[in-house]
Write a protein that holds these residues in place. Structure first.
Motif: not given
Length: 186
Positions: A58, A144, A141, A41, A50, A44-45, A148
């Motif tokens: 998440l 995200c 995936k 996370f 975040l 990729y996020c 995201g």
């Protein structure tokens, strides 16, 4: 399995400590998978949205949606009903270990009279995406891609609309049995 969980909260006057004894059907915290999910996370996020609260959400979606579809969670953690939604009981321990291991760095930044915690991967070699099975990779995936770019406030509001949080009481365990009512990625 019986767990003793200690929670700290601030009621604007004094910091309070609540110790809960909870029973859960989840028997084993999957630390290696848990740490890699957190790193996934962050990798990729990780954008302006975040922060610690969103990371908790998440992870909630990862565990509860995977439980809905496979009858087991990914991390093995228990979630507690908090004011901003479900919070994984062992997230602070996992984040501390990742920081001690040199995998991540954290930074407290002021935001609307509070501090938000930002994350950064410090050592990418500590991240092992290959430990996830195909279904877990697909879900990571999807999470995200869907969440995201959601601001923290939006994802918090979404978790409050769902059965797992709605049917639990403050500071109690959020029951995985209600995961069947989460509509995302069906």
């Amino acid at each position: 399995m019986l767990f003793i969980i200690t929670l700290w909260y601030n009621n604007s006057i004094v910091i309070n400590k609540i110790t809960l004894m909870v029973e859960t059907r989840q028997t084993k915290l999957e630390k290696r998978t848990y740490k890699n999910a957190v790193l996934y996370f962050i990798k990729y996020c990780n954008n302006q949205y975040l922060h610690a609260t969103k990371l908790n959400k998440l992870l909630y979606y990862l565990d509860f949606i995977y439980f809905r579809d496979h009858k087991e969670s990914v991390t093995g953690d228990t979630y507690i009903h908090q004011g901003f939604g479900p919070v994984p009981a062992h997230i602070d321990e996992i984040l501390a270990e990742l920081k001690i291991d040199g995998a991540i760095d954290t930074e407290a930044v002021p935001h609307n009279d509070i501090e938000m915690i930002n994350f950064e991967i410090k050592d990418d070699s500590k991240f092992n995406e290959s430990i996830f099975n195909l279904a877990q990779k697909k879900l990571l995936k999807q999470i995200c891609n869907e969440f995201g770019n959601w601001p923290t406030e939006k994802i918090v509001a979404q978790t409050h609309l769902e059965a797992p949080w709605f049917y639990s009481k403050p500071y109690e365990i959020v029951d995985y049995a209600y995961a069947r009512d989460i509509d995302f990625f069906q």
